[in-house]
Design a protein around this motif. Structure first.
Motif, PDB file in Angstrom:
ATOM      1  N   LYS A   6      46.725-101.554  50.717  1.00 17.86           N
ATOM      2  CA  LYS A   6      45.953-102.566  51.450  1.00 17.86           C
ATOM      3  C   LYS A   6      46.474-102.673  52.889  1.00 17.86           C
ATOM      4  O   LYS A   6      45.697-102.837  53.827  1.00 17.86           O
ATOM      5  CB  LYS A   6      46.061-103.911  50.739  1.00 17.86           C
TER       6      LYS A   6
ATOM      7  N   PHE B 183      44.146-101.986  56.078  1.00 20.81           N
ATOM      8  CA  PHE B 183      43.978-103.022  57.086  1.00 20.81           C
ATOM      9  C   PHE B 183      44.459-102.542  58.458  1.00 20.81           C
ATOM     10  O   PHE B 183      43.805-102.774  59.484  1.00 20.81           O
ATOM     11  CB  PHE B 183      44.721-104.300  56.673  1.00 20.81           C
TER      12      PHE B 183
ATOM     13  N   VAL C 193      44.504-112.446  56.676  1.00 21.22           N
ATOM     14  CA  VAL C 193      43.060-112.688  56.503  1.00 21.22           C
ATOM     15  C   VAL C 193      42.539-112.017  55.236  1.00 21.22           C
ATOM     16  O   VAL C 193      41.475-112.394  54.733  1.00 21.22           O
ATOM     17  CB  VAL C 193      42.195-112.232  57.712  1.00 21.22           C
ATOM     18  N   THR C 194      43.279-111.057  54.684  1.00 20.59           N
ATOM     19  CA  THR C 194      42.852-110.426  53.428  1.00 20.59           C
ATOM     20  C   THR C 194      42.841-111.446  52.280  1.00 20.59           C
ATOM     21  O   THR C 194      42.424-111.128  51.178  1.00 20.59           O
ATOM     22  CB  THR C 194      43.728-109.217  53.044  1.00 20.59           C
TER      23      THR C 194
ATOM     24  N   MET D  37      40.784-113.525  51.978  1.00 21.35           N
ATOM     25  CA  MET D  37      39.377-113.688  51.591  1.00 21.35           C
ATOM     26  C   MET D  37      39.038-112.929  50.319  1.00 21.35           C
ATOM     27  O   MET D  37      38.071-113.257  49.631  1.00 21.35           O
ATOM     28  CB  MET D  37      38.463-113.244  52.739  1.00 21.35           C
ATOM     29  N   TRP D  38      39.827-111.884  50.009  1.00 22.78           N
ATOM     30  CA  TRP D  38      39.633-111.165  48.750  1.00 22.78           C
ATOM     31  C   TRP D  38      40.082-112.008  47.561  1.00 22.78           C
ATOM     32  O   TRP D  38      39.741-111.711  46.420  1.00 22.78           O
ATOM     33  CB  TRP D  38      40.432-109.850  48.751  1.00 22.78           C
TER      34      TRP D  38
ATOM     35  N   SER E   7      39.253-106.689  55.218  1.00 22.25           N
ATOM     36  CA  SER E   7      39.573-108.121  55.260  1.00 22.25           C
ATOM     37  C   SER E   7      38.995-108.889  54.077  1.00 22.25           C
ATOM     38  O   SER E   7      39.539-109.916  53.683  1.00 22.25           O
ATOM     39  CB  SER E   7      39.019-108.735  56.546  1.00 22.25           C
ATOM     40  N   GLY E   8      37.864-108.397  53.545  1.00 24.79           N
ATOM     41  CA  GLY E   8      37.161-109.150  52.507  1.00 24.79           C
ATOM     42  C   GLY E   8      36.111-110.090  53.088  1.00 24.79           C
ATOM     43  O   GLY E   8      35.544-110.900  52.371  1.00 24.79           O
ATOM     44  N   ASP E   9      35.830-109.975  54.395  1.00 26.10           N
ATOM     45  CA  ASP E   9      34.795-110.790  55.036  1.00 26.10           C
ATOM     46  C   ASP E   9      33.465-110.048  54.959  1.00 26.10           C
ATOM     47  O   ASP E   9      33.198-109.167  55.780  1.00 26.10           O
ATOM     48  CB  ASP E   9      35.176-111.073  56.494  1.00 26.10           C
ATOM     49  N   PHE E  10      32.662-110.401  53.975  1.00 32.25           N
ATOM     50  CA  PHE E  10      31.375-109.728  53.781  1.00 32.25           C
ATOM     51  C   PHE E  10      30.203-110.608  54.222  1.00 32.25           C
ATOM     52  O   PHE E  10      29.102-110.467  53.704  1.00 32.25           O
ATOM     53  CB  PHE E  10      31.222-109.284  52.323  1.00 32.25           C
TER      54      PHE E  10
END
Lengths: 149, 153
Positions: A16, A20, A53-54, A56-57, B30-33
């Motif tokens: 990851k 990133f 910010v990861t 968000m996963w 990032s996981g920002d979708f």
């Protein structure tokens, strides 16, 4: 009834970090090569400064909104500011214990009329020993009407 | 190597031109979708002329530039950005840094990222505007690179 804070975990995985780091155009070997990271004084490859910010996963906007209950209308919301406070950078292999809460919720008069509501989500990331690694402050602004009008 | 002083500028660092693939790659990383950044028909239906970068992508580039100027990110104690304008596919992002204070083994650098480009059709954007401003505070390491008056890669 909204909750005061949300606890979640942020794994700091080697692949990851690589993914990133590439996404922000990085070439510094401390993000890719454990040997280079060790030569620079780290125990393993390092997470770039904005890596958290990861999260968000691991904690989606939907879950955040449902549990913390800021009641924002995302058609009128923009990302206004972002701040990180560091004791150190995370390194590959650790899993951070995180807590998110709303640390600020203020309404101000906008310069062009109308009200602006600023909401700051604070996430604190601690290591396995309970020491704070970093803190991220994510500030959204909600305009009083649709920004495209 | 020059000891940094208030007013010293770091060499400008330019990223881009920003591709749509760069935005998609950052979404995955990032996981920002949020579809406004990756789905052009959705963006248009939401009133934007095209997709645009999530703010944390140029913020990530700016942190990258600051990290390189300061000899790595290990000394970072604080990094803050304010978002001023959207960054569009095709834009270049020019990052600049100016030392504001050096005291107590800490350095504070004021950061600016300009977007350069025509922008999407339908918006009459200036060719260059401030996309984000910010600040980094770091412990002063042994390798801080200041090149006054120079503009390099």
């Amino acid at each position: 009834m909204a909750e005061v804070s949300i606890a979640f975990r942020l794994p700091v995985e080697r692949a990851k970090i690589r993914e990133f780091a590439l996404a922000v155009g990085e070439g510094n070997p401390i993000f890719f090569d454990a040997e280079a990271a060790r030569r620079a004084g780290y125990s393993d490859i390092v997470a770039p400064p904005t890596f958290s910010v990861t999260q968000m996963w691991h904690l989606s906007r939907e879950e955040r909104e449902e549990r913390l209950g800021a009641d924002l209308d995302y058609a009128r919301v923009l990302h206004a500011e972002q701040e990180f406070l560091y004791n150190r950078l995370p390194v590959a292999g650790e899993t951070l214990d995180a807590t998110m809460r709303i640390s600020k919720d203020v309404t101000k008069q906008g310069r062009r009329g109308g009200e602006l509501r600023f909401v700051t989500y604070e996430s604190r990331f601690n290591d396995a020993g309970g020491e704070e690694v970093l803190r991220a402050l994510y500030t959204l602004v909600q305009t009083s009407k649709d920004p495209r009008e | 190597m020059t000891l940094p002083e208030p007013g010293s500028a770091f060499p400008e660092r330019t990223f881009g031109p920003l591709g749509r693939v760069d935005i998609v790659r950052y979404a995955g990383a990032s996981g920002d979708f949020n579809p406004i950044h990756i789905d052009a028909p959705y963006a248009r239906a939401a009133g934007a002329p095209d997709v645009f970068a999530m703010g944390m992508l140029p913020a990530g580039y700016l942190a990258h530039a600051a990290s390189d100027w300061l000899g790595g990110p290990g000394g970072f104690r604080r990094y803050k950005v304010r978002f001023a304008a959207r960054v569009w596919p095709g834009d270049l992002l020019a990052c600049t840094g100016m030392v504001t204070t050096v005291a107590g083994g800490h350095i504070v650098v004021a950061l600016t990222a300009l977007r350069r480009g025509e922008g999407p059709e339908g918006l009459s954007l200036p060719d260059e505007e401030i996309a984000l401003t910010g600040e980094v505070e770091a412990e002063l390491g042994s390798s801080v690179f200041v090149e006054e008056g120079e503009h390099g890669a």
